[in-house]
Design a protein around this motif. Structure first.
Motif, PDB file in Angstrom:
ATOM      1  N   UNK A 115      -2.965   0.302  -4.034  1.00  0.00           N
ATOM      2  CA  UNK A 115      -2.748  -1.003  -3.414  1.00  0.00           C
ATOM      3  C   UNK A 115      -2.363  -1.996  -4.504  1.00  0.00           C
ATOM      4  N   UNK A 116      -1.177  -2.574  -4.356  1.00  0.00           N
ATOM      5  CA  UNK A 116      -0.663  -3.551  -5.317  1.00  0.00           C
ATOM      6  C   UNK A 116      -0.727  -4.937  -4.683  1.00  0.00           C
ATOM      7  N   UNK A 157      -2.341  -7.081  -9.459  1.00  0.00           N
ATOM      8  CA  UNK A 157      -3.517  -6.213  -9.502  1.00  0.00           C
ATOM      9  C   UNK A 157      -3.165  -4.893  -8.824  1.00  0.00           C
ATOM     10  N   UNK A 158      -3.537  -3.797  -9.468  1.00  0.00           N
ATOM     11  CA  UNK A 158      -3.307  -2.465  -8.915  1.00  0.00           C
ATOM     12  C   UNK A 158      -4.653  -1.768  -8.734  1.00  0.00           C
ATOM     13  N   UNK A 159      -4.966  -1.445  -7.491  1.00  0.00           N
ATOM     14  CA  UNK A 159      -6.218  -0.766  -7.155  1.00  0.00           C
ATOM     15  C   UNK A 159      -5.878   0.644  -6.696  1.00  0.00           C
ATOM     16  N   UNK A 218      -8.942   0.055 -11.386  1.00  0.00           N
ATOM     17  CA  UNK A 218      -8.416  -1.269 -11.047  1.00  0.00           C
ATOM     18  C   UNK A 218      -7.773  -1.847 -12.306  1.00  0.00           C
ATOM     19  N   UNK A 219      -6.487  -2.140 -12.225  1.00  0.00           N
ATOM     20  CA  UNK A 219      -5.743  -2.624 -13.381  1.00  0.00           C
ATOM     21  C   UNK A 219      -5.107  -3.974 -13.064  1.00  0.00           C
ATOM     22  N   UNK A 278       0.850  -1.195   0.000  1.00  0.00           N
ATOM     23  CA  UNK A 278       0.000   0.000   0.000  1.00  0.00           C
ATOM     24  C   UNK A 278       0.884   1.242   0.000  1.00  0.00           C
ATOM     25  N   UNK A 279       0.559   2.181  -0.885  1.00  0.00           N
ATOM     26  CA  UNK A 279       1.279   3.455  -0.943  1.00  0.00           C
ATOM     27  C   UNK A 279       0.275   4.593  -0.895  1.00  0.00           C
ATOM     28  N   UNK A 280       0.695   5.701  -0.283  1.00  0.00           N
ATOM     29  CA  UNK A 280      -0.126   6.904  -0.250  1.00  0.00           C
ATOM     30  C   UNK A 280       0.355   7.867  -1.331  1.00  0.00           C
TER      31      UNK A 280
END
Length: 231
Positions: free
Chosen positions: A52-53, A61-63, A73-74, A36-38
């Motif tokens: 969120x990866x 998945x990248x949200x 969402x990718x 998780x990154x901000x």
């Protein structure tokens, strides 16, 4: 024909190693890490959103929530995406995959050797207990290296930031406060390592008992009076 004791020990070792391969195979197919990154935009100090990866070995998945767009969402393939960013993360990820492939290869070798020993009596060569010790110990050692390399790649390198920026739609974002947790796939490497060591222990138990038995049979001759031996 091997003794019943030898058959049981070597078949048990083959079974344990087979279970470890199944555990590793399942672990390679499931999630390994979540990061998780901000996000902030334009260098501002206000946190606008999060990314969120969720990583598997081969896909992820990248949200994104307001990072930088409203939400997205990718799904992506890990290796091609990392190859596009280049650098240390892709090299370490390739290393993890190669080490896991070697683990499976050495485990397969251990299974073949134990099955061969369960139906025959080979000499003490690489096709005997020595082969099992070598293959299973290499599997255990390499799996420990996988644990170290993967966690370094997730927590120390800039892999997570590169993945997010790759999907940021050319909008500059600043990423901070990264936090990661390892998931089931990563932790399944530990039982694989333990089972590989258990396979060694089963063969060592038999080998040690067989060696002690041979020594016991030789002892009467060694302890006999010299005159009798000469006679």
């Amino acid at each position: 024909m091997p003794s019943t004791k030898k058959i049981l020990h070597f078949l048990s070792s083959a079974l344990v190693t087979s279970i470890s391969v199944g555990v590793l195979g399942f672990g390679m197919s499931t999630q390994w890490a979540k990061t998780t990154l901000e996000c902030t935009r334009d260098g501002g100090g206000i946190i606008n959103g999060t990314a969120i990866i969720t990583l598997k070995l081969f896909d992820g998945n990248l949200n994104r929530s307001f990072c930088p767009s409203f939400g997205s969402i990718d799904d992506f393939q890990v290796f091609p995406t990392l190859r596009g960013t280049g650098g240390t993360p892709v090299a370490l990820h390739i290393l993890v995959l190669c080490l896991l492939a070697l683990c499976l290869l050495f485990s397969a070798g251990s299974i073949l050797i134990t099955l061969y020993n369960s139906v025959s009596n080979p000499y003490e060569t690489y096709m005997g207990p020595i082969g099992v010790y070598t293959c299973s110990s290499l599997s255990a050692c390499l799996s420990v290296v996988v644990l170290i390399v993967f966690v370094v790649n997730v927590n120390v390198t800039n892999m997570a930031e590169d993945l997010v920026k790759n999907f940021s739609e050319a909008i500059p974002v600043e990423l901070k406060n990264q936090s990661s947790e390892m998931l089931l796939g990563y932790y399944l490497i530990i039982p694989y390592t333990v089972l590989s060591l258990a396979a060694i222990a089963l063969i060592y138990t038999y080998d040690h008992a067989a060696y002690a038995h041979r020594r016991e049979q030789q002892r009467p001759t060694e302890d006999a009076p010299k005159e009798i031996m000469m006679y």
